[in-house]
Scaffold this motif. Structure first.
Motif, PDB file in Angstrom:
ATOM      1  N   THR A 270     -14.746   2.478  17.426  1.00  0.00           N
ATOM      2  CA  THR A 270     -13.606   3.115  18.091  1.00  0.00           C
ATOM      3  C   THR A 270     -13.587   4.556  17.604  1.00  0.00           C
ATOM      4  O   THR A 270     -13.455   4.803  16.400  1.00  0.00           O
ATOM      5  N   VAL A 271     -13.810   5.516  18.535  1.00  0.00           N
ATOM      6  CA  VAL A 271     -14.014   6.913  18.137  1.00  0.00           C
ATOM      7  C   VAL A 271     -12.784   7.758  18.432  1.00  0.00           C
ATOM      8  O   VAL A 271     -12.292   7.772  19.576  1.00  0.00           O
ATOM      9  N   HIS A 272     -12.265   8.432  17.392  1.00  0.00           N
ATOM     10  CA  HIS A 272     -11.253   9.477  17.565  1.00  0.00           C
ATOM     11  C   HIS A 272     -11.621  10.593  16.604  1.00  0.00           C
ATOM     12  O   HIS A 272     -12.204  10.349  15.547  1.00  0.00           O
ATOM     13  N   CYS A 273     -11.300  11.832  16.955  1.00  0.00           N
ATOM     14  CA  CYS A 273     -11.655  12.976  16.101  1.00  0.00           C
ATOM     15  C   CYS A 273     -13.160  13.001  15.812  1.00  0.00           C
ATOM     16  O   CYS A 273     -13.588  13.377  14.714  1.00  0.00           O
ATOM     17  N   LYS A 274     -13.964  12.553  16.773  1.00  0.00           N
ATOM     18  CA  LYS A 274     -15.431  12.645  16.741  1.00  0.00           C
ATOM     19  C   LYS A 274     -16.101  11.747  15.696  1.00  0.00           C
ATOM     20  O   LYS A 274     -17.302  11.863  15.459  1.00  0.00           O
TER      21      LYS A 274
ATOM     22  N   GLY B   8       0.828  -1.211   0.000  1.00  0.00           N
ATOM     23  CA  GLY B   8       0.000   0.000   0.000  1.00  0.00           C
ATOM     24  C   GLY B   8       0.862   1.261   0.000  1.00  0.00           C
ATOM     25  O   GLY B   8       0.618   2.191  -0.773  1.00  0.00           O
ATOM     26  N   HIS B   9       1.905   1.300   0.836  1.00  0.00           N
ATOM     27  CA  HIS B   9       2.836   2.445   0.809  1.00  0.00           C
ATOM     28  C   HIS B   9       3.539   2.539  -0.548  1.00  0.00           C
ATOM     29  O   HIS B   9       3.681   3.619  -1.109  1.00  0.00           O
ATOM     30  N   TRP B  10       3.982   1.390  -1.069  1.00  0.00           N
ATOM     31  CA  TRP B  10       4.700   1.354  -2.354  1.00  0.00           C
ATOM     32  C   TRP B  10       3.801   1.904  -3.462  1.00  0.00           C
ATOM     33  O   TRP B  10       4.281   2.448  -4.456  1.00  0.00           O
ATOM     34  N   LEU B  11       2.478   1.778  -3.256  1.00  0.00           N
ATOM     35  CA  LEU B  11       1.484   2.292  -4.204  1.00  0.00           C
ATOM     36  C   LEU B  11       0.965   3.671  -3.777  1.00  0.00           C
ATOM     37  O   LEU B  11      -0.099   4.099  -4.207  1.00  0.00           O
ATOM     38  N   ASN B  12       1.708   4.340  -2.907  1.00  0.00           N
ATOM     39  CA  ASN B  12       1.472   5.756  -2.566  1.00  0.00           C
ATOM     40  C   ASN B  12       0.470   5.997  -1.439  1.00  0.00           C
ATOM     41  O   ASN B  12       0.051   7.134  -1.226  1.00  0.00           O
ATOM     42  N   LEU B  13       0.036   4.972  -0.721  1.00  0.00           N
ATOM     43  CA  LEU B  13      -0.899   5.193   0.393  1.00  0.00           C
ATOM     44  C   LEU B  13      -0.159   5.604   1.656  1.00  0.00           C
ATOM     45  O   LEU B  13       0.895   5.064   1.981  1.00  0.00           O
ATOM     46  N   ARG B  14      -0.771   6.549   2.368  1.00  0.00           N
ATOM     47  CA  ARG B  14      -0.303   6.977   3.696  1.00  0.00           C
ATOM     48  C   ARG B  14      -1.030   6.165   4.757  1.00  0.00           C
ATOM     49  O   ARG B  14      -2.060   5.545   4.483  1.00  0.00           O
ATOM     50  N   HIS B  15      -0.527   6.241   5.982  1.00  0.00           N
ATOM     51  CA  HIS B  15      -1.277   5.653   7.098  1.00  0.00           C
ATOM     52  C   HIS B  15      -2.638   6.337   7.200  1.00  0.00           C
ATOM     53  O   HIS B  15      -2.774   7.530   6.916  1.00  0.00           O
ATOM     54  N   ILE B  16      -3.624   5.569   7.630  1.00  0.00           N
ATOM     55  CA  ILE B  16      -4.990   6.060   7.581  1.00  0.00           C
ATOM     56  C   ILE B  16      -5.211   7.278   8.481  1.00  0.00           C
ATOM     57  O   ILE B  16      -6.051   8.125   8.188  1.00  0.00           O
ATOM     58  N   TRP B  17      -4.408   7.429   9.542  1.00  0.00           N
ATOM     59  CA  TRP B  17      -4.560   8.586  10.442  1.00  0.00           C
ATOM     60  C   TRP B  17      -3.665   9.750   9.994  1.00  0.00           C
ATOM     61  O   TRP B  17      -3.625  10.796  10.647  1.00  0.00           O
ATOM     62  N   GLY B  18      -2.956   9.595   8.876  1.00  0.00           N
ATOM     63  CA  GLY B  18      -2.150  10.675   8.325  1.00  0.00           C
ATOM     64  C   GLY B  18      -0.875  10.965   9.104  1.00  0.00           C
ATOM     65  O   GLY B  18      -0.206  11.969   8.838  1.00  0.00           O
ATOM     66  N   ASP B  19      -0.535  10.126  10.081  1.00  0.00           N
ATOM     67  CA  ASP B  19       0.668  10.308  10.918  1.00  0.00           C
ATOM     68  C   ASP B  19       0.663  11.639  11.671  1.00  0.00           C
ATOM     69  O   ASP B  19       1.736  12.212  11.929  1.00  0.00           O
ATOM     70  N   GLY B  20      -0.530  12.116  12.005  1.00  0.00           N
ATOM     71  CA  GLY B  20      -0.587  13.368  12.756  1.00  0.00           C
ATOM     72  C   GLY B  20      -1.911  13.507  13.491  1.00  0.00           C
ATOM     73  O   GLY B  20      -2.610  12.517  13.709  1.00  0.00           O
ATOM     74  N   GLY B  21      -2.265  14.729  13.865  1.00  0.00           N
ATOM     75  CA  GLY B  21      -3.495  14.989  14.608  1.00  0.00           C
ATOM     76  C   GLY B  21      -4.724  14.916  13.714  1.00  0.00           C
ATOM     77  O   GLY B  21      -4.646  14.517  12.551  1.00  0.00           O
ATOM     78  N   CYS B  22      -5.876  15.335  14.277  1.00  0.00           N
ATOM     79  CA  CYS B  22      -7.154  15.197  13.570  1.00  0.00           C
ATOM     80  C   CYS B  22      -7.174  15.935  12.234  1.00  0.00           C
ATOM     81  O   CYS B  22      -7.872  15.535  11.316  1.00  0.00           O
ATOM     82  N   ARG B  23      -6.421  17.005  12.099  1.00  0.00           N
ATOM     83  CA  ARG B  23      -6.433  17.776  10.849  1.00  0.00           C
ATOM     84  C   ARG B  23      -5.428  17.251   9.840  1.00  0.00           C
ATOM     85  O   ARG B  23      -5.344  17.763   8.733  1.00  0.00           O
TER      86      ARG B  23
ATOM     87  N   PRO C 230     -12.070   8.036   7.319  1.00  0.00           N
ATOM     88  CA  PRO C 230     -12.339   9.027   8.364  1.00  0.00           C
ATOM     89  C   PRO C 230     -11.053   9.533   9.017  1.00  0.00           C
ATOM     90  O   PRO C 230     -10.065   8.795   9.110  1.00  0.00           O
ATOM     91  N   SER C 231     -11.071  10.762   9.445  1.00  0.00           N
ATOM     92  CA  SER C 231      -9.933  11.351  10.138  1.00  0.00           C
ATOM     93  C   SER C 231      -9.703  10.664  11.483  1.00  0.00           C
ATOM     94  O   SER C 231     -10.637  10.261  12.175  1.00  0.00           O
ATOM     95  N   SER C 232      -8.449  10.492  11.856  1.00  0.00           N
ATOM     96  CA  SER C 232      -8.098   9.993  13.185  1.00  0.00           C
ATOM     97  C   SER C 232      -6.805  10.667  13.599  1.00  0.00           C
ATOM     98  O   SER C 232      -6.138  11.300  12.774  1.00  0.00           O
ATOM     99  N   ASP C 233      -6.472  10.548  14.869  1.00  0.00           N
ATOM    100  CA  ASP C 233      -5.245  11.199  15.341  1.00  0.00           C
ATOM    101  C   ASP C 233      -4.238  10.196  15.883  1.00  0.00           C
ATOM    102  O   ASP C 233      -3.294  10.554  16.553  1.00  0.00           O
ATOM    103  N   ARG C 234      -4.468   8.898  15.567  1.00  0.00           N
ATOM    104  CA  ARG C 234      -3.547   7.891  16.096  1.00  0.00           C
ATOM    105  C   ARG C 234      -3.704   6.564  15.369  1.00  0.00           C
ATOM    106  O   ARG C 234      -4.736   6.307  14.745  1.00  0.00           O
TER     107      ARG C 234
END
Ligand code: ARG
Ligand code: ZN
Ligand code: CA
Length: 239
Positions: A192-196, A154-169, A178-182
């Motif tokens: 499992t709820v993060h970033c509402k 997935g990374h080799w095909l350009n995908l990032r981690h689903i939480w974007g490796d950062g906070g909710c934004r 969906p946005s997540s922070d972890r």
């Protein structure tokens, strides 16, 4: 790019007698990749209703083109790409513009695998997987069901981690994840709820156990396919 994609795979194995990589490991790993990238993971039945319409059939088939083996006594290769260079004890990549090179070795440091994103140097292009985490392998424990390769490809095909490796934004540049922070670990209960909002913990690009990840989204599929289009970083694989 639309339509089926076939990716020839080169399996480069730096053999450690204590962590053998057998033909059965190779066969099971290729079967798992082909299930996951063709929406045939049996676990996908567990996708919650709210994510059902987002499930993608990526339509990529992986075919073994060659298997290269080299004896090695190195038990901790690390992540500096030495395994990709014969002059450093590794195995040189085979035609990376037209093949996905895997290196299987003892990485060490508790690292399951790592990948190079599209657009990097050709001689280091590909995916590295720790010997115990390649294919169906009881030695890999909860990571012994071949999903490290699914995630790293997935990374080799350009995908990032689903939480974007950062906070909710922090975005993963995919609209239908969906946005997540972890990262999530283990086998999270739903919801499992993060970033509402409810995390898509069952996505291959989270950090959950192998048996608890079973979907890519249509948005991730679009992002992967874009690199095979004219001018894209992996266009050479379809021409
Ligand atoms: N931690 C690794 C990475 O970020 C791989 C995680 C794979 N997860 C798994 N369940 N096998 O690239
Ligand atoms: Zn990752
Ligand atoms: Ca997203």
């Amino acid at each position: 790019y639309q339509g089926s994609i076939t990716i020839p795979v080169i399996i480069n194995i730096l053999e450690d007698a204590n962590h053998p990589v057998t033909q059965a490991h190779i066969n099971s790993q290729i079967a798992i990749l082909n299930e996951d990238y063709n929406d045939m993971n049996p676990g996908t039945g567990g996708v919650p209703n709210e994510f059902n319409n987002a499930v993608a059939d990526v339509d990529i088939t992986f075919v073994v083109a060659a298997i290269n083996r080299k004896a090695s006594t190195k038990t901790s290769w690390g992540t500096n790409d030495a395994m990709k260079h014969s002059n450093l004890g590794g195995i040189d990549a085979t035609d990376p513009a037209n093949n996905l090179n895997f290196w299987i070795c003892e990485i060490g440091g508790g690292i399951l695998g790592y990948a190079q994103f599209p657009g990097g140097e050709l001689d280091t292009d590909g995916v590295v997987i720790g010997s115990d985490y390649f294919g169906e392998n009881p030695a890999g424990g909860q990571y012994g069901h071949g999903r490290t390769a699914t995630h790293e490809v997935g990374h080799w095909l350009n995908l990032r981690h689903i939480w974007g490796d950062g906070g909710c934004r922090q975005d993963d540049f995919v609209a239908d994840t969906p946005s997540s922070d972890r990262a999530n670990y283990g086998c999270p209960s739903y919801p499992t709820v993060h970033c509402k909002t409810n995390d898509m913990t069952m996505n291959y690009m989270d950090y959950v156990d192998d048996n608890c990840m079973y979907m890519f989204t249509n948005g991730q599929n679009d992002r992967m396919r874009a690199i095979f289009s004219t001018g894209g970083a992996r266009e050479s694989f379809v021409n």
